[in-house]
Design an enzyme around this catalytic site. Structure first.
Site, PDB file in Angstrom:
ATOM      1  N   GLY A  13       0.674  -1.209  -0.044  1.00 20.42           N
ATOM      2  CA  GLY A  13       0.095  -0.012  -0.017  1.00 20.42           C
ATOM      3  C   GLY A  13       0.912   1.220  -0.054  1.00 20.42           C
ATOM      4  O   GLY A  13       2.200   1.336  -0.043  1.00 20.42           O
ATOM      5  N   CYS A 129      -2.798  11.056  10.838  1.00 23.74           N
ATOM      6  CA  CYS A 129      -1.574  11.504  10.334  1.00 23.74           C
ATOM      7  C   CYS A 129      -1.609  13.099  10.256  1.00 23.74           C
ATOM      8  O   CYS A 129      -0.967  13.953   9.996  1.00 23.74           O
ATOM      9  CB  CYS A 129      -1.530  11.170   8.703  1.00 23.74           C
ATOM     10  SG  CYS A 129      -3.032  11.064   7.972  1.00 23.74           S
ATOM     11  N   SER A 159      -2.984  10.987  -0.664  1.00 19.54           N
ATOM     12  CA  SER A 159      -2.262   9.848  -0.175  1.00 19.54           C
ATOM     13  C   SER A 159      -2.724   9.187   1.196  1.00 19.54           C
ATOM     14  O   SER A 159      -2.670   8.191   1.325  1.00 19.54           O
ATOM     15  CB  SER A 159      -0.807  10.062  -0.295  1.00 19.54           C
ATOM     16  OG  SER A 159      -0.571  11.186   0.832  1.00 19.54           O
ATOM     17  N   GLY A 160      -3.479  10.245   1.903  1.00 21.86           N
ATOM     18  CA  GLY A 160      -3.914   9.950   3.324  1.00 21.86           C
ATOM     19  C   GLY A 160      -4.990   8.744   3.201  1.00 21.86           C
ATOM     20  O   GLY A 160      -5.375   7.910   3.960  1.00 21.86           O
ATOM     21  N   LYS A 213     -11.279  12.383  15.709  1.00 20.90           N
ATOM     22  CA  LYS A 213      -9.964  11.638  15.957  1.00 20.90           C
ATOM     23  C   LYS A 213      -9.058  12.684  16.296  1.00 20.90           C
ATOM     24  O   LYS A 213      -8.332  12.693  17.469  1.00 20.90           O
ATOM     25  CB  LYS A 213      -9.462  11.020  14.706  1.00 20.90           C
ATOM     26  CG  LYS A 213     -10.253   9.766  14.257  1.00 20.90           C
ATOM     27  CD  LYS A 213      -9.353   9.305  13.082  1.00 20.90           C
ATOM     28  CE  LYS A 213     -10.436   8.409  12.126  1.00 20.90           C
ATOM     29  NZ  LYS A 213      -9.832   8.218  11.080  1.00 20.90           N
ATOM     30  N   ARG A 235     -10.161  17.827   2.674  1.00 21.29           N
ATOM     31  CA  ARG A 235      -9.605  17.196   1.676  1.00 21.29           C
ATOM     32  C   ARG A 235      -8.888  18.127   0.316  1.00 21.29           C
ATOM     33  O   ARG A 235      -9.881  18.947  -0.027  1.00 21.29           O
ATOM     34  CB  ARG A 235     -10.149  16.102   1.017  1.00 21.29           C
ATOM     35  CG  ARG A 235      -9.448  14.869   0.169  1.00 21.29           C
ATOM     36  CD  ARG A 235      -8.437  14.242   0.982  1.00 21.29           C
ATOM     37  NE  ARG A 235      -8.985  13.157   1.776  1.00 21.29           N
ATOM     38  CZ  ARG A 235      -8.355  12.476   2.777  1.00 21.29           C
ATOM     39  NH1 ARG A 235      -7.090  12.698   2.858  1.00 21.29           N
ATOM     40  NH2 ARG A 235      -9.010  11.445   3.391  1.00 21.29           N
ATOM     41  N   HIS A 242       0.139  16.659   4.284  1.00 25.98           N
ATOM     42  CA  HIS A 242      -1.139  17.275   4.995  1.00 25.98           C
ATOM     43  C   HIS A 242      -0.639  18.733   5.586  1.00 25.98           C
ATOM     44  O   HIS A 242       0.699  19.052   6.084  1.00 25.98           O
ATOM     45  CB  HIS A 242      -1.508  16.586   6.077  1.00 25.98           C
ATOM     46  CG  HIS A 242      -2.381  15.420   5.808  1.00 25.98           C
ATOM     47  ND1 HIS A 242      -2.523  14.945   4.543  1.00 25.98           N
ATOM     48  CD2 HIS A 242      -2.674  14.256   6.582  1.00 25.98           C
ATOM     49  CE1 HIS A 242      -2.987  13.951   4.609  1.00 25.98           C
ATOM     50  NE2 HIS A 242      -3.300  13.386   5.565  1.00 25.98           N
ATOM     51  N   ASN A 315       2.471  13.071   5.173  1.00 26.80           N
ATOM     52  CA  ASN A 315       1.532  12.237   5.935  1.00 26.80           C
ATOM     53  C   ASN A 315       1.976  10.804   6.013  1.00 26.80           C
ATOM     54  O   ASN A 315       1.532   9.737   6.775  1.00 26.80           O
ATOM     55  CB  ASN A 315       0.111  12.725   5.591  1.00 26.80           C
ATOM     56  CG  ASN A 315      -0.029  12.296   3.953  1.00 26.80           C
ATOM     57  OD1 ASN A 315       0.542  12.923   3.169  1.00 26.80           O
ATOM     58  ND2 ASN A 315      -0.706  11.223   3.484  1.00 26.80           N
TER      59      ASN A 315
HETATM   60  P1  A2P Z   1      -3.635  -5.433  -1.366  1.00 30.19           P
HETATM   61  O1  A2P Z   1      -2.506  -4.884  -2.225  1.00 30.19           O
HETATM   62  O2  A2P Z   1      -3.405  -7.166  -1.542  1.00 30.19           O
HETATM   63  O3  A2P Z   1      -4.855  -5.054  -1.703  1.00 30.19           O
HETATM   64  P2  A2P Z   1      -3.792   1.446   0.397  1.00 30.19           P
HETATM   65  O4  A2P Z   1      -3.755   2.080   1.831  1.00 30.19           O
HETATM   66  O5  A2P Z   1      -2.709   1.991  -0.696  1.00 30.19           O
HETATM   67  O6  A2P Z   1      -5.057   1.298  -0.079  1.00 30.19           O
HETATM   68  O7  A2P Z   1      -3.221  -0.122   0.738  1.00 30.19           O
HETATM   69  C1  A2P Z   1      -3.680  -0.897   1.551  1.00 30.19           C
HETATM   70  C2  A2P Z   1      -3.059  -1.834   1.797  1.00 30.19           C
HETATM   71  O8  A2P Z   1      -3.540  -3.007   2.838  1.00 30.19           O
HETATM   72  C3  A2P Z   1      -2.497  -2.985   0.552  1.00 30.19           C
HETATM   73  O9  A2P Z   1      -1.292  -3.396   0.828  1.00 30.19           O
HETATM   74  C4  A2P Z   1      -3.702  -4.105   0.642  1.00 30.19           C
HETATM   75  O10 A2P Z   1      -3.209  -5.328  -0.185  1.00 30.19           O
HETATM   76  C5  A2P Z   1      -3.445  -4.145   2.379  1.00 30.19           C
HETATM   77  N1  A2P Z   1      -4.807  -5.034   2.800  1.00 30.19           N
HETATM   78  C6  A2P Z   1      -5.985  -4.449   2.583  1.00 30.19           C
HETATM   79  N2  A2P Z   1      -7.026  -5.279   3.315  1.00 30.19           N
HETATM   80  C7  A2P Z   1      -6.011  -6.219   3.659  1.00 30.19           C
HETATM   81  C8  A2P Z   1      -6.327  -7.360   4.633  1.00 30.19           C
HETATM   82  N3  A2P Z   1      -7.581  -7.673   4.941  1.00 30.19           N
HETATM   83  N4  A2P Z   1      -5.465  -8.030   4.905  1.00 30.19           N
HETATM   84  C9  A2P Z   1      -3.774  -7.734   4.689  1.00 30.19           C
HETATM   85  N5  A2P Z   1      -3.683  -6.797   3.978  1.00 30.19           N
HETATM   86  C10 A2P Z   1      -4.759  -5.902   3.559  1.00 30.19           C
END
Ligand code: A2P
Length: 348
Positions: A13, A129, A159-160, A213, A235, A242, A315
């Protein structure tokens, strides 16, 4: 190799990616690294310190052989895996809002309340953040002159919300420039060439969850449960970093020069304040840097004891990944890993 066995949940992510770069930059020690996400990303290859790692699907069993689990995925993933990981002996450092207000869970910015780590029970939360840069500024000032009230209005980058939101901004900019219909799927409104005062869901009191929060987390981190705080979270079409317009009311009058002097001595804070030469914090200056940038420090004309200032902070770094790694560094320094036997057990 020396160091804890580390797992990163959400490694693919927006925060996860930055996290891995900071691990490299700071030479964070690890003897084993597991990069985890959902089944969607399983098998993907990521490089850390020149070595290739295969992304794995997150499983409960994984945590049996992990000392530190960083979770930056979704709140649901944190709620599910956080307690499992803690019960299986890992220290969880969690980037979601799932545990922040749980009394068992320290909510930590190491420069501000690192001592709170001493009482952890297997899960440590990192703040929202926008809260982190705010408390980085409030804490050192409050030690000189107690704070009576805070108003913070934020200008938060996409990006947040995660990598899907970064892609949505980019696509919408193209759609606007090409006169095409605007498609919004991540946000409730168009974000390109627009701003909206809506981050997370609306609450009964008229504030959003994001705003609440900031209120609750600021009080918890500063150990000031009654501190009056108000926030409006907005936003903006910025990729990373941020910013916040902050109004602080103190117990006694305080000079802007004193605020500048105090903040310029704080680790993790950098004063950029020379309006005469157009020097002040901006998201593009904060992006990729570790410090909370502070400027436009002036008397608040609406209150004799008031100060107004402006800040910008990356952030993804101090707002998320960097703070998480600094917590881990502090835990290692204080020898507070659960498997080292000093901490009480997690209770779900
Ligand atoms: P994946 O790439 O397999 O979807 P972002 O904040 O950029 O959206 O990224 C979210 C991150 O969290 C990604 O790496 C995503 O994996 C991971 N993710 C989302 N849901 C789960 C989950 N249930 N278990 C493990 N990782 C998760």
């Amino acid at each position: 190799m020396e160091g804890p066995r580390v797992a990163v949940i959400g490694a693919t992510g927006a925060v996860g990616e930055v996290f891995l770069r900071i691990v490299e930059e700071r030479s964070f020690p690890f003897s084993q690294l597991r990069l985890c996400a959902t089944e969607r990303s399983a098998g993907k290859m990521l490089t850390v310190r020149g070595k290739e790692y295969t992304v794995e699907t997150t499983t409960p069993e994984l945590f049996d052989n992990v000392d530190i689990a960083f979770i930056s995925a979704t709140t649901e993933a944190s709620k599910h895996y956080g307690p499992i990981a803690a019960e299986r002996g890992a220290l969880v450092i969690d980037d979601s809002s799932a545990f922040r207000m749980n009394p068992q869970v320290p909510l930590v910015v190491p420069e501000v309340n690192g001592d709170d780590l001493e009482h952890h029970r297997g899960i440590v939360a990192i703040p929202n953040c926008s809260t982190t840069p705010l408390v980085m500024v409030l804490k050192p000032l409050s030690e000189t002159n107690p704070i009576r009230r805070v108003i913070a209005d934020t200008y938060q980058s996409v990006s947040g919300t995660g990598s899907a939101a970064v892609a949505e901004l980019r696509e919408q900019v193209g759609q606007v420039l090409n006169n095409e219909p605007i498609r919004s799927s991540v946000y409730p409104n168009q974000i390109a060439f627009n701003v909206f005062p809506h981050i997370d869901s609306f609450q009964e009191n008229g504030y959003t969850k994001e705003e609440m929060k900031m209120v609750q987390e600021t009080r918890k981190i500063l150990h000031l449960p009654e501190l009056p705080v108000s926030a409006t979270c907005v936003r903006v079409p910025v990729n990373i970093s941020h910013s916040e317009a902050v109004h602080i009311e103190f117990e006694r009058p305080i000079e802007p020069a004193t605020v500048r002097e105090i903040l310029s001595k704080c680790p993790g804070v950098k004063v950029l304040d020379d309006p005469a030469t157009d020097v002040y914090p901006m998201p593009i200056k904060a992006e990729g840097t570790d410090d909370v940038l502070v400027g436009r420090i002036r008397k608040d004309l609406s209150h004799p004891n008031g100060i107004a200032l402006w800040l910008s902070c990356d952030n993804l770094r101090k707002g998320a990944a960097l703070n998480a790694i600094q917590i881990a560094e502090e835990v290692l320094r204080r020898k507070l890993l659960p498997r080292q036997g000093k901490v009480m057990a997690w209770q779900s």
